[in-house]
Design a protein around this motif. Structure first.
Motif, PDB file in Angstrom:
ATOM      1  N   ILE A 282      78.026  81.958 -73.931  1.00 16.56           N
ATOM      2  CA  ILE A 282      76.967  80.968 -73.714  1.00 16.56           C
ATOM      3  C   ILE A 282      76.662  80.934 -72.222  1.00 16.56           C
ATOM      4  CG2 ILE A 282      76.318  78.544 -73.945  1.00 16.56           C
ATOM      5  CD1 ILE A 282      78.352  78.320 -76.207  1.00 16.56           C
ATOM      6  N   ALA A 283      75.388  81.087 -71.882  1.00 11.59           N
ATOM      7  CA  ALA A 283      75.022  81.132 -70.456  1.00 11.59           C
ATOM      8  C   ALA A 283      73.550  80.797 -70.291  1.00 11.59           C
ATOM      9  CB  ALA A 283      75.292  82.525 -69.883  1.00 11.59           C
ATOM     10  N   PRO A 284      73.164  80.286 -69.114  1.00 11.84           N
ATOM     11  CA  PRO A 284      71.733  80.128 -68.815  1.00 11.84           C
ATOM     12  C   PRO A 284      71.051  81.496 -68.848  1.00 11.84           C
ATOM     13  CG  PRO A 284      73.070  78.938 -67.212  1.00 11.84           C
ATOM     14  CD  PRO A 284      74.004  79.786 -68.010  1.00 11.84           C
ATOM     15  N   ARG A 285      69.753  81.500 -69.078  1.00 13.28           N
ATOM     16  CA  ARG A 285      69.017  82.766 -69.144  1.00 13.28           C
ATOM     17  C   ARG A 285      69.168  83.562 -67.851  1.00 13.28           C
ATOM     18  NH1 ARG A 285      63.023  81.444 -70.449  1.00 13.28           N
ATOM     19  NH2 ARG A 285      63.482  79.769 -68.980  1.00 13.28           N
ATOM     20  N   GLY A 286      69.383  84.870 -67.999  1.00 18.17           N
ATOM     21  CA  GLY A 286      69.422  85.757 -66.841  1.00 18.17           C
ATOM     22  C   GLY A 286      70.742  85.786 -66.107  1.00 18.17           C
ATOM     23  N   CYS A 287      71.813  85.255 -66.711  1.00 21.67           N
ATOM     24  CA  CYS A 287      73.100  85.196 -66.006  1.00 21.67           C
ATOM     25  C   CYS A 287      73.991  86.396 -66.262  1.00 21.67           C
ATOM     26  CB  CYS A 287      73.844  83.912 -66.366  1.00 21.67           C
ATOM     27  SG  CYS A 287      73.252  82.492 -65.446  1.00 21.67           S
ATOM     28  N   GLY A 288      73.526  87.364 -67.083  1.00 23.46           N
ATOM     29  CA  GLY A 288      74.288  88.596 -67.228  1.00 23.46           C
ATOM     30  C   GLY A 288      75.178  88.648 -68.451  1.00 23.46           C
ATOM     31  N   THR A 289      74.698  88.134 -69.587  1.00 20.83           N
ATOM     32  CA  THR A 289      75.505  88.224 -70.810  1.00 20.83           C
ATOM     33  C   THR A 289      75.667  89.676 -71.259  1.00 20.83           C
ATOM     34  OG1 THR A 289      73.470  87.797 -72.058  1.00 20.83           O
ATOM     35  CG2 THR A 289      74.896  85.911 -71.619  1.00 20.83           C
ATOM     36  N   SER A 290      74.600  90.475 -71.094  1.00 18.81           N
ATOM     37  CA  SER A 290      74.677  91.892 -71.495  1.00 18.81           C
ATOM     38  C   SER A 290      75.713  92.628 -70.658  1.00 18.81           C
ATOM     39  CB  SER A 290      73.312  92.566 -71.335  1.00 18.81           C
ATOM     40  OG  SER A 290      72.355  91.979 -72.173  1.00 18.81           O
ATOM     41  N   LEU A 291      75.735  92.353 -69.347  1.00 19.41           N
ATOM     42  CA  LEU A 291      76.697  93.011 -68.468  1.00 19.41           C
ATOM     43  C   LEU A 291      78.118  92.653 -68.871  1.00 19.41           C
ATOM     44  CD1 LEU A 291      77.466  94.654 -65.980  1.00 19.41           C
ATOM     45  CD2 LEU A 291      77.109  92.598 -64.585  1.00 19.41           C
ATOM     46  N   LEU A 292      78.368  91.375 -69.167  1.00 22.74           N
ATOM     47  CA  LEU A 292      79.709  90.971 -69.559  1.00 22.74           C
ATOM     48  C   LEU A 292      80.117  91.655 -70.862  1.00 22.74           C
ATOM     49  CD1 LEU A 292      82.231  89.268 -69.185  1.00 22.74           C
ATOM     50  CD2 LEU A 292      81.055  87.365 -70.304  1.00 22.74           C
ATOM     51  N   ALA A 293      79.196  91.739 -71.830  1.00 25.06           N
ATOM     52  CA  ALA A 293      79.512  92.405 -73.102  1.00 25.06           C
ATOM     53  C   ALA A 293      79.862  93.877 -72.874  1.00 25.06           C
ATOM     54  CB  ALA A 293      78.326  92.274 -74.046  1.00 25.06           C
ATOM     55  N   LYS A 294      79.096  94.564 -72.013  1.00 20.44           N
ATOM     56  CA  LYS A 294      79.390  95.977 -71.718  1.00 20.44           C
ATOM     57  C   LYS A 294      80.738  96.136 -71.032  1.00 20.44           C
ATOM     58  CE  LYS A 294      74.591  97.571 -71.420  1.00 20.44           C
ATOM     59  NZ  LYS A 294      73.513  98.052 -70.511  1.00 20.44           N
ATOM     60  N   LEU A 295      81.068  95.201 -70.134  1.00 21.78           N
ATOM     61  CA  LEU A 295      82.368  95.258 -69.456  1.00 21.78           C
ATOM     62  C   LEU A 295      83.508  95.047 -70.450  1.00 21.78           C
ATOM     63  CD1 LEU A 295      81.550  93.305 -66.158  1.00 21.78           C
ATOM     64  CD2 LEU A 295      82.163  95.722 -66.337  1.00 21.78           C
ATOM     65  N   MET A 296      83.303  94.144 -71.420  1.00 19.57           N
ATOM     66  CA  MET A 296      84.332  93.940 -72.454  1.00 19.57           C
ATOM     67  C   MET A 296      84.514  95.209 -73.281  1.00 19.57           C
ATOM     68  SD  MET A 296      83.365  90.035 -73.650  1.00 19.57           S
ATOM     69  CE  MET A 296      84.635  89.955 -74.921  1.00 19.57           C
ATOM     70  N   PHE A 297      83.403  95.884 -73.574  1.00 20.68           N
ATOM     71  CA  PHE A 297      83.467  97.154 -74.308  1.00 20.68           C
ATOM     72  C   PHE A 297      84.235  98.202 -73.500  1.00 20.68           C
ATOM     73  CE2 PHE A 297      81.256 101.308 -74.881  1.00 20.68           C
ATOM     74  CZ  PHE A 297      81.720 101.604 -76.159  1.00 20.68           C
ATOM     75  N   SER A 298      83.915  98.321 -72.202  1.00 20.21           N
ATOM     76  CA  SER A 298      84.610  99.288 -71.332  1.00 20.21           C
ATOM     77  C   SER A 298      86.086  98.949 -71.215  1.00 20.21           C
ATOM     78  CB  SER A 298      83.966  99.299 -69.942  1.00 20.21           C
ATOM     79  OG  SER A 298      82.621  99.695 -70.014  1.00 20.21           O
ATOM     80  N   PHE A 299      86.397  97.648 -71.114  1.00 15.77           N
ATOM     81  CA  PHE A 299      87.800  97.235 -70.997  1.00 15.77           C
ATOM     82  C   PHE A 299      88.560  97.561 -72.285  1.00 15.77           C
ATOM     83  CE2 PHE A 299      91.156  93.954 -71.311  1.00 15.77           C
ATOM     84  CZ  PHE A 299      91.879  94.293 -70.177  1.00 15.77           C
ATOM     85  N   ALA A 300      87.887  97.371 -73.429  1.00 16.68           N
ATOM     86  CA  ALA A 300      88.532  97.691 -74.702  1.00 16.68           C
ATOM     87  C   ALA A 300      88.895  99.167 -74.762  1.00 16.68           C
ATOM     88  CB  ALA A 300      87.611  97.313 -75.859  1.00 16.68           C
ATOM     89  N   LYS A 301      88.033 100.036 -74.242  1.00 15.76           N
ATOM     90  CA  LYS A 301      88.353 101.470 -74.159  1.00 15.76           C
ATOM     91  C   LYS A 301      89.488 101.714 -73.179  1.00 15.76           C
ATOM     92  CE  LYS A 301      83.993 103.769 -75.340  1.00 15.76           C
ATOM     93  NZ  LYS A 301      82.941 104.693 -74.834  1.00 15.76           N
ATOM     94  N   GLU A 302      89.412 101.008 -72.057  1.00 19.52           N
ATOM     95  CA  GLU A 302      90.377 101.193 -70.978  1.00 19.52           C
ATOM     96  C   GLU A 302      91.804 100.904 -71.442  1.00 19.52           C
ATOM     97  OE1 GLU A 302      90.626  98.640 -67.125  1.00 19.52           O
ATOM     98  OE2 GLU A 302      88.858  99.901 -66.926  1.00 19.52           O
ATOM     99  N   VAL A 303      91.951  99.893 -72.297  1.00 22.00           N
ATOM    100  CA  VAL A 303      93.293  99.507 -72.762  1.00 22.00           C
ATOM    101  C   VAL A 303      93.587 100.066 -74.160  1.00 22.00           C
ATOM    102  CG1 VAL A 303      93.384  97.438 -71.339  1.00 22.00           C
ATOM    103  CG2 VAL A 303      92.389  97.288 -73.629  1.00 22.00           C
ATOM    104  N   ASN A 304      92.732 101.035 -74.596  1.00 26.97           N
ATOM    105  CA  ASN A 304      92.951 101.757 -75.850  1.00 26.97           C
ATOM    106  C   ASN A 304      92.902 100.868 -77.087  1.00 26.97           C
ATOM    107  OD1 ASN A 304      93.353 104.241 -74.475  1.00 26.97           O
ATOM    108  ND2 ASN A 304      95.457 103.589 -73.978  1.00 26.97           N
TER     109      ASN A 304
END
Length: 810
Positions: free
Chosen positions: A52-74
């Protein structure tokens, strides 16, 4: 000079995850990152998440980082997919949205919905609050069971192994959010850009500008004022808007300079929308934060690898000491002895170096700001070096030496200096006269070579040596002080605190006079305070009641301390307003009555008769003659008092005596005594002007010395105005203009404009053309009667000469 803005190692711990690139991960977004990691690392299976965030605060970026982290920790395989669906893109086509999410493959097309494509990976649904009821139910079913119904077919139920990340704005209706909150165990809230520290916004700006520099393959330059605007303007759409505004500005600047690929792209404030430029209006509110981030008068330079700043007032391309060499050559050409040339140039070198050192140190106001500009290891090396110098030479090195030396060394690390910047004679002079200091400079150079592989030539070692040679004590220049003297318990104190806080000058003091104070006690306390704060240049006192004025006049007479008094009767105005409001219901009546009272107070305050003091230090005759000249030719009716006193203390006493009964308009004479801020008029100004111009001089109005060539104007008018007899105009109009000019002292533009206007008016009247009505006629006739009569009288010459009638509308 250029120096790198050091990008501080944001976390000294073992942080190596992809979140390290997430600006604010160790600051305002620390809890966001911790929850995101917890969601991915949850035992057995990662948790579905709602952002949950105000518009334009980077929800897409956070989701992509969570995806990358999930790969990172296998947690998921490297081959896993990240699928994004933005419901906002389908706001006018709900069927297409439903098909993307839940549609079955058709026999005629190879189709996979989002859940199919995200199998064993991550599905990110943005603006999930826009889903309609049935679609929300399908998502909730999946959240509860891990199963999915295709095309609302309750019989066609399939399992899908998908990590679901949902996002919605905090502006969404509570009902829509609660539909998911109850089903999703992990909720992450991202703060708005306004809620985050200014430092993080600064880092975001740096990143966005560096990205644009990389895309254009050019350096981008932004001045400090524009950087402040970017830091302070209102961003309703948060990080997304900040990025967008920077992209647009860089594009505008690129278009302006795209042909010259060798030059940097200079982005200035006018490349941004006006709302960005308005950010500077918020500068006072966040002054301290800004000072820790932005260095005034600097240009920030961005490229894909690093950020630099350029001091605008230091020549970064040339040799800073080239003018010293030129000066030496010039002195030798004039036949000055070489020894004398060496002495002069060495002295000049010291002056140039001091200015250079001061320019460097002025760029930094505290150690926090220095850490943003210079590598921490450089600061540590300099601090250790100066600590040893303190012990060896028993000298105290203030902060400006630390800042200056750090910035100088940083410039050596970031710039290639091929030229020798100091002559061999100057090098020899420093080494011979300061061998121990030079020895310490060599040790510092050795340390820099070990740590940075920086091999410094001898002239650069000498420059470093000059930082520790001489540390003169700062001279404190005495200045006038400010004193608020007010009735009340903390009135003056509050004004003092606000003034000092905003100006940071700490030259303002307060004296609060309690209503119950004994007058004599208050007088003694006020006198003691004034004697304490006076630095020999006097005190400007702002007071609110007449009784305080009486005390101040007594103190000035007893102490001879110059006091300038500024009357601000705010208390009396408040008393008058309160009394009137208690008796009158109509606020307009009170308002106009208070304004009238204020006007009366001003008139009452300036009730002393004005006088002019004529001065001469060669005998009373000169002052007396000057008085007679002023009395003869001035029409101001200001009394003139001649004084022939050259001794300043005696003159001071005499002037203070005159001030008790008079307001001194000006000193006129052969010298300026510089007392109490009273204006001075030189005797040469008086006698070099015409007698009729004397009053203009005494009223500090400029004498009209311009000489307008009406002939050129007349030639132009002759071509344009066929009905106008130019020969008659040349004879009459300059005389009229002189009369008007004598009364109103027109500037050149006004005089030419009025000349043209009157000429055109005459031409139109002679051709019987109708003239436009002046909308201000009534107001002028009623409110500027004297001026109207003067102009009407002056126009009589025009009317008689050209046989016309100048109507009131003109």
């Amino acid at each position: 000079m250029l120096y790198t803005v050091h990008q501080k190692n944001e976390q000294q711990s073992t942080e190596t995850s992809c979140f390290k690139s997430y600006i604010g991960y160790n600051g305002s977004l620390r809890s966001v990152v911790q929850l995101a990691k917890a969601s991915i690392l949850y035992p057995q299976k990662s948790l579905n998440t709602l952002i949950i965030a105000p518009r334009g605060c980077g929800t897409s970026l956070l989701a992509k980082l969570m995806f990358s982290f999930a790969k990172e920790v296998n947690v998921i395989d490297e081959s896993a997919q990240f699928v994004k669906l933005n419901c906002n893109h389908y706001i006018d086509n709900k069927e297409a949205l439903r098909k993307e999410l839940f549609g079955l493959p058709d026999s005629t097309e190879d189709f996979q919905n989002c859940f199919d494509r995200a199998e064993h990976g991550v599905l990110f649904i943005d603006n999930v609050n826009l889903l309609e009821g049935q679609d929300q139910e399908n998502i909730n079913t999946y959240l509860e069971t891990g199963s999915l119904y295709y095309d609302n077919d309750k019989q066609n139920k399939v399992q899908r192994n998908v990590l679901l990340i949902l996002a919605c704005s905090n502006e969404s209706s509570r009902k829509n959010i609660e539909n998911y909150v109850s089903k999703i165990p992990m909720k992450i809230e991202i703060p708005s850009l306004e809620e985050r520290p200014l430092l993080e916004r600064f880092e975001l700006i740096n990143r966005f500008l560096s990205i644009e520099a990389a895309r254009s393959n050019r350096q981008i330059e932004v001045n400090s004022e524009t950087m402040k605007s970017l830091l302070l303007y209102d961003c309703p759409l948060n990080v997304k808007q900040l990025n967008h505004d920077i992209k647009i500005a860089c594009a505008n600047a690129y278009v302006r300079s795209y042909q010259d690929v060798s030059e940097s792209i200079v982005v200035n404030s006018y490349d941004f929308e006006s709302y960005v430029r308005k950010g500077l209006l918020n500068e006072k509110k966040r002054k301290e934060e800004l000072e820790s981030l932005i260095v005034n008068d600097n240009t920030y330079i961005f490229d894909k690898d690093k950020i630099q700043t350029k001091l605008d007032h230091i020549n970064t391309k040339g040799d800073m000491y080239l003018d010293i060499k030129n000066r030496a050559n010039e002195l030798e050409k004039r036949g000055i002895d070489k020894q004398e040339v060496a002495t002069i140039v060495n002295s000049y070198l010291k002056n140039v170096f001091v200015e250079y050192k001061n320019q460097l140190s002025r760029q930094v106001i505290n150690i926090e700001q220095l850490q943003k500009l210079v590598d921490e290891k450089v600061i540590e090396i300099v601090n250790n070096f100066l600590a040893k110098c303190r012990l060896k030479f028993d000298r105290d090195y203030p902060a400006n030496i630390i800042y200056g030396l750090c910035l100088h060394i940083n410039s050596l690390l970031t710039l290639n200096k091929n030229q020798q910047r100091i002559s061999n004679e100057q090098i020899t002079n420093i080494i011979q006269n300061y061998p121990e200091e030079y020895s310490m400079g060599v040790k510092l150079a050795t340390k820099l070579k070990t740590e940075y592989e920086l091999d410094l030539p001898i002239d650069e070692i000498v420059l470093i040596t000059m930082f520790i040679i001489d540390v003169p004590e700062e001279k404190v220049s005495n200045t006038p002080q400010v004193l608020f003297a007010m009735y009340g318990d903390s009135t003056a104190m509050s004004l003092r605190d606000v003034t000092n806080a905003l100006t940071k000058t700490n030259n303002t003091y307060a004296f609060d006079l309690s209503l119950n104070s004994d007058t004599q006690t208050a007088l003694n306390e006020l006198k003691t305070l004034i004697q304490t704060i006076d630095q020999g240049k006097g005190v400007l006192v702002i007071y609110d009641m007449g009784s305080i004025k009486t005390m101040l006049e007594t103190i000035q007479e007893e102490t001879k301390i110059p006091l300038h008094l500024v009357y601000m009767p705010i208390t009396l105005i408040g008393l008058d307003a309160a009394r009137k409001c208690s008796m009158e219901e109509d606020i307009d009546v009170v308002y106009h009555s208070v304004l009238t009272e204020i006007a009366n107070l001003k008139e009452g305050f300036i009730r002393k008769p004005k006088v002019i003091i004529t001065l001469c230090n060669t005998g009373e005759g000169g002052a007396e003659q000057l008085k007679e000249y002023i009395d003869k030719y001035s029409n101001l009716n200001i009394k003139t008092i001649p004084l022939a006193i050259s001794h300043k203390k005696t003159l001071l006493n005499e002037v203070m005596t005159i001030q008790q009964a008079n307001e001194i308009h000006a000193f006129v004479g052969t010298y300026n005594p510089k007392l109490f801020g009273i204006p001075f008029i030189s005797i040469s100004d008086v006698f070099s002007a015409k007698p009729k111009e004397l009053d203009q001089i005494l009223l500090f109005k400029p004498i009209n010395e311009k000489c307008i060539n009406y002939d050129e104007i007349d030639l132009n008018l002759e071509e344009q105005l066929r009905s106008l007899p130019i020969h008659k105009l040349k004879k009459i109009l300059p005389i009229v203009m002189e009369e008007i000019n004598d009364k109103y002292s027109l500037n050149e533009d006004q005089e030419i404009g009025l000349y043209m206007h009157i000429a055109c008016m005459i031409n139109n009247l002679m051709e019987n053309k109708s003239l436009p009505k002046n909308p201000n006629t009534e107001y002028i006739v009623e409110n500027r009667e004297e001026d109207f009569k003067f102009v009407s009288k002056t126009m009589k010459k025009i009317e008689k000469s050209f046989n016309i009638i100048v109507q009131m509308m003109e």
